[in-house]
Scaffold this active site. Structure first.
Site, PDB file in Angstrom:
ATOM      1  N   ARG A 210      -0.688  -1.005   3.920  1.00  0.00           N
ATOM      2  CA  ARG A 210      -2.258  -0.861   3.488  1.00  0.00           C
ATOM      3  C   ARG A 210      -2.808   0.132   4.499  1.00  0.00           C
ATOM      4  NH1 ARG A 210      -1.222  -6.287   2.340  1.00  0.00           N
ATOM      5  NH2 ARG A 210      -1.116  -6.901   0.195  1.00  0.00           N
ATOM      6  N   LYS A 234      -3.274  -9.351   4.445  1.00  0.00           N
ATOM      7  CA  LYS A 234      -4.228  -9.978   3.893  1.00  0.00           C
ATOM      8  C   LYS A 234      -4.140 -11.409   4.241  1.00  0.00           C
ATOM      9  CE  LYS A 234      -5.835  -6.899   0.183  1.00  0.00           C
ATOM     10  NZ  LYS A 234      -6.189  -6.709  -1.081  1.00  0.00           N
ATOM     11  N   HIS A 306      -3.613   4.412  -0.625  1.00  0.00           N
ATOM     12  CA  HIS A 306      -3.143   3.438  -1.582  1.00  0.00           C
ATOM     13  C   HIS A 306      -1.971   4.235  -2.457  1.00  0.00           C
ATOM     14  CE1 HIS A 306      -3.205  -0.502  -2.560  1.00  0.00           C
ATOM     15  NE2 HIS A 306      -3.188  -0.350  -3.913  1.00  0.00           N
ATOM     16  N   ARG A 309       1.361   4.371  -0.692  1.00  0.00           N
ATOM     17  CA  ARG A 309       1.766   2.899  -1.015  1.00  0.00           C
ATOM     18  C   ARG A 309       2.449   2.563  -2.244  1.00  0.00           C
ATOM     19  NH1 ARG A 309       1.325  -2.522   1.003  1.00  0.00           N
ATOM     20  NH2 ARG A 309       0.668  -4.146  -0.868  1.00  0.00           N
ATOM     21  N   HIS A 332       3.477  -8.933  -0.550  1.00  0.00           N
ATOM     22  CA  HIS A 332       3.084  -9.737  -1.846  1.00  0.00           C
ATOM     23  C   HIS A 332       4.009 -11.009  -1.627  1.00  0.00           C
ATOM     24  CE1 HIS A 332       0.370  -6.649  -3.038  1.00  0.00           C
ATOM     25  NE2 HIS A 332       1.251  -5.821  -3.375  1.00  0.00           N
ATOM     26  N   TYR A 341       5.763  -1.319 -11.086  1.00  0.00           N
ATOM     27  CA  TYR A 341       7.051  -0.124 -10.438  1.00  0.00           C
ATOM     28  C   TYR A 341       7.911  -0.274 -11.640  1.00  0.00           C
ATOM     29  CZ  TYR A 341       3.634  -0.910  -6.627  1.00  0.00           C
ATOM     30  OH  TYR A 341       2.716  -0.730  -5.974  1.00  0.00           O
TER      31      TYR A 341
END
Length: 356
Positions: A210, A234, A306, A309, A332, A341
């Site tokens: 990120r 995060k 982004h 990414r 994630h 994706y």
């Protein structure tokens, strides 16, 4: 926004906030939430508190005096009235024809409020080890999400990705062709930051981190021998991220000039630096966004970090067909986020249709 300016703006908002918001800020700073996230949340709280006073839902003369009991006793109808206000309020942008805020902005506002309410009703402890209050009205307020299938979203995003040979072609364009269009004055500025800019772009394309994770990288976090970087994900979790080999040369070239070109001393820990009047500073998110936008627009289409990414994630899935591997690379905890994706890489589906 430069880090110094961002911190100044944060202090301005903190100066007018109630004590419990300052408690919240301190708690989330320890997670750590990024300063950018906290700044955006403070802006949303001011918007909300201003409305509370305008709607006569508090007798407080100023934001700092709004009592906890006001938040505790707000009803679902009160919060829905706030959402309606956001949706119908005149836009502050005089050039806009929209009457209210976008649904994305409204969702961001509600997300910020949900975070505050969760803190006040679940996370914080008073002297008796209990939260400040228990009733979380935000759990009763629903948000409206944009209706779009994954296939539709994938098709829209695909146009803004540098897939296949375009990944290296983009880097090669910045390295060898971009400069040819510049004036002599612009060339001087470009050459000063060329190695750094290529290092940033290559890292984003080779790791999928990120923007905030790239901004917060320190020298100690980068291991070019192993091609691994350490980032804060995060939620404050530390993670080791593999970096594709094609970025190594760009990162090494930047490190070779970092100290001399940006006047870096031992105390300058940030990996990516900018220099102004002889003073090195950590490069901020806004500057990286503008830089990526500038180069990508000249190459093909203006994109954000982004989208770089997304580019890495799509290429990695195309090569491995493993959603688990992609989710781990992106940081994630679930593969659900990576469903996108599988729709971007849909050549098999198209081939099957062609054979009907």
């Amino acid at each position: 926004m430069r880090r110094e300016l961002l911190l100044e703006k944060i202090e301005t908002y903190k100066a007018i906030m109630p004590w419990y918001v300052l408690d919240y800020y301190q708690s989330k700073l320890a997670v750590p939430y990024s300063f950018t996230t906290l700044y955006e949340y403070l802006k949303e709280y001011k918007r909300f508190f201003d409305w509370l006073m305008d709607a006569d839902l508090t007798q407080a003369p100023k934001i700092a005096d709004i009592d906890l009991s006001t938040l505790e006793h707000l009803t679902k109808n009160d919060l829905e009235a706030f959402v309606l206000y956001l949706r119908e309020r005149p836009s502050l942008n005089t050039y806009s024809t929209k009457e209210g805020l976008s649904q994305t902005t409204i969702n961001r506002t509600l997300s910020a409020l949900s975070s505050l309410y969760k803190y006040l009703t679940e996370e914080v402890e008073n002297d008796q080890g209990e939260p400040y209050f228990y009733r979380n009205v935000m759990k009763k307020v629903s948000t409206k999400k944009k209706k779009e299938t994954l296939a539709s979203r994938a098709e829209n995003i695909k146009q803004k990705l540098f897939l296949g040979d375009e990944t290296l072609a983009f880097l090669d364009y910045v390295d060898k062709e971009y400069e040819q269009k510049l004036s002599n004055r612009a060339k001087s500025s470009f050459r000063k930051n060329k190695e750094r800019d290529l290092a940033i772009i290559s890292l984003l394309l080779a790791s999928g981190v990120r923007l905030s994770e790239a901004v917060n990288l320190d020298l100690k976090d980068v291991n070019l021998n192993m091609m691994i970087i350490e980032v804060i994900r995060k939620g404050g979790k530390r993670d080791s991220v593999n970096v594709a080999g094609f970025a190594k040369g760009y990162l090494e070239s930047y490190l070779a000039v970092r100290q001399r070109r940006y006047k870096a001393e031992k105390q300058d820990l940030a990996f990516f630096l900018t220099e102004y009047r002889g003073v090195p500073n950590r490069m901020d998110a806004s500057s990286i966004e503008k830089m990526v936008g500038k180069y990508s627009e000249d190459f093909k289409i203006r994109v954000t970090p982004h989208k770089l990414r997304h580019t890495l994630a799509t290429r990695l899935y195309d090569a491995t067909k493993s959603q688990v591997l992609v989710s781990h690379q992106l940081g994630h905890s679930s593969t659900q986020v990576t469903d996108l994706y599988t729709h971007i890489v849909n050549d098999e589906q198209k081939n099957a249709l062609d054979n009907l």
